[in-house]
Scaffold this motif. Structure first.
Motif, mmCIF file in Angstrom:
data_model
loop_
_atom_site.group_PDB
_atom_site.id
_atom_site.type_symbol
_atom_site.label_atom_id
_atom_site.label_comp_id
_atom_site.label_asym_id
_atom_site.label_seq_id
_atom_site.Cartn_x
_atom_site.Cartn_y
_atom_site.Cartn_z
ATOM 1 N N UNK A 1 -9.136 -31.080 0.011
ATOM 2 C CA UNK A 1 -8.240 -29.922 -0.118
ATOM 3 C C UNK A 1 -7.719 -29.510 1.250
ATOM 4 N N UNK A 2 -6.471 -29.254 1.358
ATOM 5 C CA UNK A 2 -5.866 -28.804 2.612
ATOM 6 C C UNK A 2 -5.801 -27.295 2.603
ATOM 7 N N UNK A 3 -6.421 -26.676 3.585
ATOM 8 C CA UNK A 3 -6.464 -25.216 3.626
ATOM 9 C C UNK A 3 -5.094 -24.662 3.925
ATOM 10 N N UNK A 4 -4.762 -23.508 3.333
ATOM 11 C CA UNK A 4 -3.466 -22.900 3.606
ATOM 12 C C UNK A 4 -3.388 -22.400 5.029
ATOM 13 N N UNK A 5 -2.182 -22.365 5.547
ATOM 14 C CA UNK A 5 -1.987 -21.807 6.871
ATOM 15 C C UNK A 5 -2.353 -20.335 6.852
ATOM 16 N N UNK A 6 -2.783 -19.811 8.001
ATOM 17 C CA UNK A 6 -3.171 -18.399 8.046
ATOM 18 C C UNK A 6 -2.004 -17.531 7.619
ATOM 19 N N UNK A 7 -2.297 -16.610 6.712
ATOM 20 C CA UNK A 7 -1.240 -15.803 6.107
ATOM 21 C C UNK A 7 -0.830 -14.673 7.031
ATOM 22 N N UNK A 8 0.454 -14.508 7.173
ATOM 23 C CA UNK A 8 0.966 -13.360 7.897
ATOM 24 C C UNK A 8 0.877 -12.136 7.002
ATOM 25 N N UNK A 9 0.825 -10.973 7.600
ATOM 26 C CA UNK A 9 0.748 -9.729 6.846
ATOM 27 C C UNK A 9 2.088 -9.030 6.955
ATOM 28 N N UNK A 10 2.797 -8.929 5.837
ATOM 29 C CA UNK A 10 4.091 -8.263 5.838
ATOM 30 C C UNK A 10 3.887 -6.769 5.992
ATOM 31 N N UNK A 11 4.486 -6.176 6.994
ATOM 32 C CA UNK A 11 4.267 -4.768 7.288
ATOM 33 C C UNK A 11 5.593 -4.069 7.496
ATOM 34 N N UNK A 12 5.616 -2.745 7.316
ATOM 35 C CA UNK A 12 6.817 -1.999 7.642
ATOM 36 C C UNK A 12 7.000 -1.924 9.145
ATOM 37 N N UNK A 13 8.234 -1.825 9.577
ATOM 38 C CA UNK A 13 8.504 -1.732 11.003
ATOM 39 C C UNK A 13 8.139 -0.340 11.490
ATOM 40 N N UNK A 14 7.032 -0.233 12.209
ATOM 41 C CA UNK A 14 6.547 1.058 12.680
ATOM 42 C C UNK A 14 5.672 0.843 13.892
ATOM 43 N N UNK A 15 5.763 1.759 14.844
ATOM 44 C CA UNK A 15 4.928 1.673 16.028
ATOM 45 C C UNK A 15 3.529 2.204 15.759
ATOM 46 N N UNK A 16 3.345 2.942 14.681
ATOM 47 C CA UNK A 16 2.057 3.509 14.354
ATOM 48 C C UNK A 16 1.135 2.448 13.753
ATOM 49 N N UNK A 17 -0.170 2.494 14.068
ATOM 50 C CA UNK A 17 -1.109 1.558 13.438
ATOM 51 C C UNK A 17 -1.207 1.848 11.943
ATOM 52 N N UNK A 18 -1.523 0.836 11.133
ATOM 53 C CA UNK A 18 -1.603 1.064 9.689
ATOM 54 C C UNK A 18 -2.731 2.011 9.326
ATOM 55 N N UNK A 19 -2.526 2.801 8.308
ATOM 56 C CA UNK A 19 -3.573 3.689 7.814
ATOM 57 C C UNK A 19 -4.625 2.891 7.054
ATOM 58 N N UNK A 20 -4.171 1.921 6.268
ATOM 59 C CA UNK A 20 -5.068 1.061 5.498
ATOM 60 C C UNK A 20 -4.670 -0.386 5.726
ATOM 61 N N UNK A 21 -5.635 -1.230 6.007
ATOM 62 C CA UNK A 21 -5.362 -2.650 6.227
ATOM 63 C C UNK A 21 -6.394 -3.491 5.491
ATOM 64 N N UNK A 22 -5.904 -4.474 4.759
ATOM 65 C CA UNK A 22 -6.752 -5.412 4.026
ATOM 66 C C UNK A 22 -6.536 -6.789 4.632
ATOM 67 N N UNK A 23 -7.635 -7.453 4.999
ATOM 68 C CA UNK A 23 -7.548 -8.739 5.667
ATOM 69 C C UNK A 23 -8.264 -9.815 4.848
ATOM 70 N N UNK A 24 -7.493 -10.712 4.257
ATOM 71 C CA UNK A 24 -8.009 -11.887 3.553
ATOM 72 C C UNK A 24 -9.112 -11.509 2.555
ATOM 73 N N UNK A 25 -8.854 -10.496 1.739
ATOM 74 C CA UNK A 25 -9.860 -10.007 0.801
ATOM 75 C C UNK A 25 -9.996 -10.956 -0.388
ATOM 76 N N UNK A 26 -11.246 -11.228 -0.742
ATOM 77 C CA UNK A 26 -11.541 -12.065 -1.906
ATOM 78 C C UNK A 26 -12.555 -11.356 -2.787
ATOM 79 N N UNK A 27 -12.307 -11.408 -4.095
ATOM 80 C CA UNK A 27 -13.258 -10.887 -5.072
ATOM 81 C C UNK A 27 -13.430 -11.968 -6.134
ATOM 82 N N UNK A 28 -14.587 -12.629 -6.110
ATOM 83 C CA UNK A 28 -14.895 -13.698 -7.055
ATOM 84 C C UNK A 28 -16.034 -13.259 -7.967
ATOM 85 N N UNK A 29 -15.905 -13.566 -9.253
ATOM 86 C CA UNK A 29 -16.936 -13.216 -10.227
ATOM 87 C C UNK A 29 -17.588 -14.492 -10.753
#
Length: 356
Positions: A1-29
């Motif tokens: 299996x070929x791993x996907x390239x690291x995903x960019x995070x689409x963000x709004x154009x703002x100089x302020x840091x994000x209030x909430x950020x999710x990084x490569x979250x996985x939930x497997x059952x």
């Protein structure tokens, strides 16, 4: 299996840091399939590597087919279900690995409005107790102050403060959802995750609840993650929209741009599934129907999960999984639709011909 390239995070154009950020979250059952003997264990990849950011005062809409992982993503952010991997950052602090006691404090800034306004309210508790309970858990105010705060919140969401001694079954669906909103506001949150808050309501009531949420956002400076399957509702309320498919984000863009210039074939198909009230225009517009079946979330795919249903499928799609690439308009597709695509998804080459 070929791993996907690291995903960019689409963000709004703002100089302020994000209030909430999710990084490569996985939930497997985990699950068990097969007969009593010779069982085979596997996992359901409900959320499979989602990254996103939410700015202060922003509304991020999440859309997709039922079962694509939208609600599980929200529960994973709040840790109502335990994430399998990834990180969640809120107000500059990582919260996915904190203790239960610390998470209880964090949830004062992160609240949730649930889909079913009746099932989410305790039928044995009065409205006053339902709205006051988060304050009691958080140790906010004394008993008399809590009572006054409950009355203020009920009035804020458009209910008579004298209703605080009534029970949930005495209210309509729209009124019960207002109670749920008041409960979410009880601890002065900064972010509210709205898990299909209008899908169980009549159309006329849906508009009232959406308008209420927008008014509260302006008054209180709230930020929303708004989950819905009704694309028209999301277009009305969201600043940006993320499209999920089988546990992953496949496109994230400004709301207007995504609706007018979708770049992922799945997004285009979703938008074309929304009927137009004008029967003449409805007959004239083209439809790109998706073939095949929705893949099973318990399988791991070496390539793009959408490949079996995609009209733009190429050999590379079966071998490599695309990452979410782009800044203001991010798309996870090896062969995305061109930005100057016509209404039927084709583009014009330099010679003036049409190319699919």
């Amino acid at each position: 299996m070929i791993a996907p390239e690291s995903a960019a995070i689409a963000v709004p154009e703002s100089a302020q840091p994000p209030l909430l950020e999710v990084r490569d979250l996985k939930v497997h059952f985990p699950f068990v399939r097969g007969h009593l003997f010779g069982r085979q264990r596997g996992v359901v990849r409900a959320v499979d590597g989602v990254s996103l950011q939410l700015a202060e005062g922003e509304t991020l809409g999440l859309v997709g087919e039922s079962g694509c992982g939208k609600s599980t993503l929200a529960r994973g952010i709040l840790r109502l279900v335990r994430p399998t991997a990834g990180e969640v950052w809120f107000a500059g602090r990582r919260i996915d690995n904190v203790s239960r006691a610390e998470m209880r404090q964090v949830r004062s800034g992160l609240q949730m409005i649930f889909q079913d306004p009746f099932a989410s309210l305790n039928p044995r508790m009065t409205v006053g107790r339902i709205v006051a309970e988060p304050m009691e858990v958080g140790g906010l105010y004394n008993r008399e102050h809590r009572r006054l705060e409950v009355m203020r919140l009920l009035e804020l969401v458009g209910l008579n403060p004298r209703f605080l001694n009534r029970y949930p079954h005495e209210f309509s669906g729209g009124q019960r959802q207002r109670i749920g909103i008041a409960r979410a506001l009880a601890v002065n949150p900064r972010v509210i995750l709205c898990d299909e808050p209008v899908s169980a309501l009549d159309v006329s009531i849906q508009a009232q609840i959406v308008n209420l949420l927008q008014d509260l956002q302006q008054q209180l400076g709230l930020s929303y993650i708004f989950i819905a399957h009704d694309l028209s509702v999301v277009r009305h309320i969201a600043d940006r929209v993320g499209v999920m498919y089988l546990g992953r984000l496949v496109e994230v863009a400004d709301s207007r741009e995504l609706y007018e210039q979708p770049r992922h074939p799945y997004t285009r198909a979703l938008l074309e599934s929304v009927p137009i009230p004008d029967p003449v225009r409805e007959r004239q517009r083209s439809h790109h129907l998706l073939g095949g079946e929705v893949p099973s979330p318990d399988r791991e795919y070496p390539g793009c999960q959408f490949a079996d249903r995609c009209p733009r499928r190429e050999e590379k799609c079966d071998r490599e999984s695309p990452g979410l690439e782009g800044e203001s308009h991010a798309v996870a597709c090896w062969y995305p639709l061109e930005e100057n695509a016509t209404h039927d998804g084709s583009t014009h080459d330099e010679a003036g011909g049409r190319r699919e």
